[in-house]
Design a protein around this motif. Structure first.
Motif, short mmCIF file in Angstrom:
data_model
loop_
_atom_site.label_atom_id
_atom_site.label_comp_id
_atom_site.label_asym_id
_atom_site.label_seq_id
_atom_site.Cartn_x
_atom_site.Cartn_y
_atom_site.Cartn_z
N TYR A 176 57.09 50.99 53.73
CA TYR A 176 58.09 50.66 53.65
C TYR A 176 58.23 51.44 55.76
O TYR A 176 58.25 52.65 55.39
CB TYR A 176 59.50 50.83 52.72
CG TYR A 176 58.36 50.11 51.44
CD1 TYR A 176 58.80 49.10 51.06
CD2 TYR A 176 58.49 50.99 50.54
CE1 TYR A 176 58.31 48.87 49.86
CE2 TYR A 176 57.57 50.49 49.17
CZ TYR A 176 58.11 49.03 49.37
OH TYR A 176 57.43 49.20 48.12
N ASN B 185 66.44 51.66 52.67
CA ASN B 185 65.00 50.96 52.94
C ASN B 185 65.39 49.32 52.41
O ASN B 185 65.68 48.44 51.56
CB ASN B 185 64.72 51.97 51.35
CG ASN B 185 62.86 51.11 51.23
OD1 ASN B 185 62.30 50.21 51.93
ND2 ASN B 185 61.97 52.49 51.22
N LYS C 134 62.74 47.76 49.74
CA LYS C 134 63.43 48.29 48.75
C LYS C 134 64.17 47.39 48.23
O LYS C 134 64.43 46.94 46.65
CB LYS C 134 63.19 49.65 48.55
CG LYS C 134 62.05 50.51 48.04
CD LYS C 134 60.98 49.98 46.56
CE LYS C 134 60.47 51.05 46.62
NZ LYS C 134 59.50 51.31 45.51
N TYR C 135 64.85 46.92 48.54
CA TYR C 135 66.07 46.62 48.78
C TYR C 135 65.48 45.00 48.61
O TYR C 135 66.40 44.26 47.81
CB TYR C 135 67.22 46.39 50.16
CG TYR C 135 68.10 45.57 50.38
CD1 TYR C 135 69.18 45.71 49.44
CD2 TYR C 135 68.59 43.82 50.40
CE1 TYR C 135 70.27 45.35 49.02
CE2 TYR C 135 69.48 43.38 50.48
CZ TYR C 135 71.06 44.01 50.10
OH TYR C 135 71.86 43.40 49.46
N GLU D 136 62.67 43.57 47.21
CA GLU D 136 61.78 43.77 46.27
C GLU D 136 63.82 43.73 44.38
O GLU D 136 63.03 44.22 44.29
CB GLU D 136 61.32 44.73 46.27
CG GLU D 136 60.02 44.39 47.22
CD GLU D 136 59.47 45.97 46.86
OE1 GLU D 136 58.03 45.08 47.80
OE2 GLU D 136 59.75 46.44 46.04
N VAL E 292 67.84 51.96 47.32
CA VAL E 292 66.75 52.56 47.70
C VAL E 292 67.49 53.35 48.76
O VAL E 292 66.78 52.53 50.19
CB VAL E 292 65.57 52.85 47.50
CG1 VAL E 292 64.84 53.80 48.01
CG2 VAL E 292 65.03 52.25 46.54
#
Length: 237
Positions: A50, A14, A17-18, A20, A24
């Motif tokens: 996302y 993802n 998420k990466y 951030e 994940v």
């Protein structure tokens, strides 16, 4: 590692998420189907919030190489094509990869349809072996005419000359070379050309562009703005 390592496996991540600070993702063994792929998307949080993903790792038992932003449907197409090969065909495919400059997933896919353009000579792992094979199989009459003098024939030099002419290579105890047959582009790289059964991204996901691609797009936008500015100045004069 818990995923099944077969011909091709990717670690799908993802991207949102990466960025951030959280990794994940999940290992996916290809080929797969749409239902299983959708379940992976859900587990790693891809959907409305996302949408972007990229590949942070991959494994291949036959030497397939890829970038971070490959198309999943295209990879699944390739994995299905490889899955259709018999063991001896897969062994030949892997040997061909050692001599071919294959740079895109489309190249890998097309190679599965063009393996007849290559020959593999088994149990030939030196130039001397290559020369011996060629004389025994292709020029046996010459050796017969040479009689006792055949033992003085320089098989290694002959094999050296053939290797230059055929432009092949010694791979895992065999000699692999292009036999001169014409290859064809069965897959052009267009998503519409991927068989529907191999498409696994049912909902729209945006693949992250590479930094180079983004810079090129930005440069194009700047160029357009500059051209517009120049035109406006000419009008004012």
């Amino acid at each position: 590692m818990e995923h099944e390592i077969k011909k091709l496996a990717i670690y799908l991540t993802n991207l949102g998420k990466y960025n951030e600070g959280a990794l994940v993702g999940e290992w996916v063994t290809l080929p797969t189907d749409a239902e299983k792929m959708q379940a992976v998307f859900q587990r790693i949080g891809l959907g409305e919030e996302y949408e972007e993903y990229f590949i942070t790792d991959y494994e291949s038992s036959i030497g397939i190489q890829m970038g971070e932003y490959e198309n999943i449907d295209e990879l699944n197409y390739l994995a299905n094509k490889l899955d259709d090969l018999y063991p001896n065909e897969l062994e030949k495919y892997e040997a061909i990869l050692a001599i071919e400059s294959t740079t895109t997933i489309a190249d890998y896919i097309n190679l599965t349809e063009n393996m007849d353009c290559y020959d593999v000579i088994s149990n030939v792992d030196s130039k001397s072996d290559l020369g011996q094979f060629a004389m025994d199989e292709l020029n046996s009459e010459i050796l017969e005419h040479m009689g006792d003098f055949a033992s003085y024939f320089d098989f290694e030099q002959y094999g050296h000359d053939l290797d230059i002419e055929w432009a092949g290579d010694f791979v895992n105890g065999n000699y692999v070379y292009h036999n001169g047959e014409s290859s064809y582009e069965h897959y052009t790289g267009k998503r519409a050309d991927i068989p529907e059964d191999y498409v696994v991204t049912d909902f729209k996901l945006v693949e992250k562009k590479s930094i180079k691609a983004m810079l090129e797009d930005k440069q194009g936008e700047v160029k357009v703005e500059v051209e517009k500015g120049s035109q406006n100045k000419e009008i004012e004069w």
